[in-house]
Design an enzyme around this catalytic site. Sequence first.
Site, short mmCIF file in Angstrom:
data_model
loop_
_atom_site.label_atom_id
_atom_site.label_comp_id
_atom_site.label_asym_id
_atom_site.label_seq_id
_atom_site.Cartn_x
_atom_site.Cartn_y
_atom_site.Cartn_z
N LYS A 188 53.34 -13.06 -5.54
CA LYS A 188 52.31 -12.18 -6.07
C LYS A 188 51.43 -12.94 -7.06
O LYS A 188 51.97 -13.64 -7.92
CB LYS A 188 53.01 -11.02 -6.78
CG LYS A 188 52.12 -10.12 -7.58
CD LYS A 188 52.95 -9.06 -8.22
CE LYS A 188 52.10 -8.42 -9.28
NZ LYS A 188 52.89 -7.75 -10.26
N CYS A 228 56.93 -6.46 -20.91
CA CYS A 228 57.87 -6.09 -19.85
C CYS A 228 59.31 -5.99 -20.33
O CYS A 228 60.23 -5.78 -19.55
CB CYS A 228 57.78 -7.08 -18.70
SG CYS A 228 56.12 -7.15 -18.00
N LYS A 282 56.05 -14.64 -9.45
CA LYS A 282 54.98 -13.81 -9.98
C LYS A 282 54.17 -14.64 -10.95
O LYS A 282 54.67 -15.11 -11.96
CB LYS A 282 55.59 -12.60 -10.67
CG LYS A 282 54.56 -11.70 -11.29
CD LYS A 282 55.20 -10.42 -11.75
CE LYS A 282 54.19 -9.55 -12.46
NZ LYS A 282 54.81 -8.32 -12.94
N CYS A 326 57.15 -2.53 -18.72
CA CYS A 326 55.80 -2.60 -19.33
C CYS A 326 55.05 -1.27 -19.33
O CYS A 326 54.25 -1.01 -20.22
CB CYS A 326 54.96 -3.70 -18.70
SG CYS A 326 54.47 -3.38 -17.00
N SER A 335 45.80 -5.61 -7.35
CA SER A 335 44.67 -4.75 -7.67
C SER A 335 43.33 -5.49 -7.73
O SER A 335 42.32 -4.99 -7.28
CB SER A 335 44.93 -4.04 -9.00
OG SER A 335 45.17 -4.99 -10.02
N ARG A 343 46.46 -2.88 -14.67
CA ARG A 343 46.87 -2.57 -16.04
C ARG A 343 46.14 -1.34 -16.56
O ARG A 343 46.66 -0.60 -17.39
CB ARG A 343 46.69 -3.80 -16.93
CG ARG A 343 47.70 -4.86 -16.53
CD ARG A 343 47.65 -6.12 -17.35
NE ARG A 343 48.57 -7.12 -16.79
CZ ARG A 343 48.61 -8.38 -17.15
NH1 ARG A 343 47.80 -8.82 -18.08
NH2 ARG A 343 49.47 -9.20 -16.58
N TYR A 376 46.95 -1.88 -1.44
CA TYR A 376 46.28 -0.60 -1.72
C TYR A 376 45.46 -0.14 -0.51
O TYR A 376 44.90 0.94 -0.54
CB TYR A 376 45.40 -0.74 -2.97
CG TYR A 376 46.21 -1.15 -4.17
CD1 TYR A 376 46.94 -0.21 -4.89
CD2 TYR A 376 46.31 -2.49 -4.57
CE1 TYR A 376 47.73 -0.58 -5.97
CE2 TYR A 376 47.09 -2.87 -5.65
CZ TYR A 376 47.80 -1.91 -6.34
OH TYR A 376 48.59 -2.28 -7.41
N CYS A 386 60.61 -2.26 -14.24
CA CYS A 386 59.99 -3.06 -15.29
C CYS A 386 59.75 -2.14 -16.47
O CYS A 386 59.61 -0.94 -16.30
CB CYS A 386 58.65 -3.63 -14.80
SG CYS A 386 57.92 -4.81 -15.94
C1 PBG Z 1 54.47 -5.18 -13.82
C2 PBG Z 1 53.55 -5.23 -12.65
C3 PBG Z 1 52.21 -5.64 -12.65
C4 PBG Z 1 51.77 -5.50 -11.32
C5 PBG Z 1 52.82 -5.00 -10.58
N1 PBG Z 1 53.93 -4.86 -11.40
C6 PBG Z 1 51.32 -6.01 -13.73
C7 PBG Z 1 51.54 -7.15 -14.61
O1 PBG Z 1 52.37 -8.03 -14.41
O2 PBG Z 1 50.81 -7.15 -15.58
C8 PBG Z 1 50.38 -5.82 -10.85
C9 PBG Z 1 49.99 -5.24 -9.54
C10 PBG Z 1 48.53 -5.27 -9.25
O3 PBG Z 1 47.71 -5.89 -9.96
O4 PBG Z 1 48.16 -4.64 -8.26
N2 PBG Z 1 55.20 -3.99 -13.85
#
Ligand code: PBG
Length: 332
Positions: free
Chosen positions: A253, A131, A200, A123, A279, A210, A318, A121
């Site tokens: 997710k 992204c 997602k 981002c 997270s 983030r 995690y 990705c």
């Molecule tokens: C994007 C990505 C994100 C997460 C994993 N890959 C963040 C987003 O879409 O803003 C989030 C994972 C998490 O919150 O643990 N590269």
Amino acid sequence: MSGFPVRRMRRLRSNERLRALVRETALEVSHLVMPLFVRPGRKLRRAIDAMPGNFQLSVDELAKDVASLDALGVPAVLLFGIPETKDEAGTGAYDDAGIIQQALRAIRKTAPEMLVITDVCLCEYTDHGHCGVVVERRGKKVVDNDRTLELLAKQAVSHVRAGADMVAPSDMMDGRVAAVRRALDDADFADVPILSYAAKYASSFYGPFREAAESAPKFGDRRSYQMDPANADEALREIALDIDEGADIVMVKPALAYLDVIRRVKERFSVPVAAYSVSGEFAAVKAAAERGWLDERKVVMEILTGIRRAGADVIITYWAADVARWMKESPT
Ligand code: PBG
């Protein structure tokens, strides 16, 4: 009449061995993936505020931690990179000397058996935090889907060249799985599987991540390319497309607020399903546990078992290291 079935059900529950004998869902460390964050520097372990016990690690520290995870029996890690510098096109993402590429080469020395999955990705690598490549159209800033695909494909190939076992595109651009698959095949990596973040959601549970990945968008949000939390049929359509394009494992997710989606995906498709316990799910339980409001181990085992019961074959969490440690210390 068959007597008192309820009493026999109670009996099955009252004896530890009987209970284990008929248990429907097993939570095993072999299904868990531990996400890790790597950043430039040396001997760095920068704590992530909202994710106690998680760090932004420099390559040397990361390589050591991955070796410890390997010794604990954690089978796989998912790597996120924070580059030295960010720019408009996220160049750090597909630089063969980039942070993830360095990390992969280091891990290959300290933990050659570890299954290393990389997040694909832009981002974390773009200065605007989106992204993909941002362009202006009719006075509005938008992500250019097709130009982004090219860069994602380059990023994936670069990761595999540096030693990644599997790539996980998380950007949600249309056609990215096909683009990554084609690029890998062309680079002679036809045997490298793709774990696709197929469903997602535009979730508020990504907040702590983030901060950890320093990837919050500087303007706007991700709603144009992430899914509406209210939709489940749409998730099935997204997943069908990704499988069609060549995804080998599909991911839902976040996990906890989307257990019904996990279940429907599991029932509909015959590819392995992964769930990302993100997270925010981690942070919420941690905060309550720190206040003594929840028993962390018990709650975590219950949550992860629930995610497995819903149908996840793989769980990205995690807590992977903690679960491995807990099970080693006292298995039940
Ligand atoms: C994007 C990505 C994100 C997460 C994993 N890959 C963040 C987003 O879409 O803003 C989030 C994972 C998490 O919150 O643990 N590269």
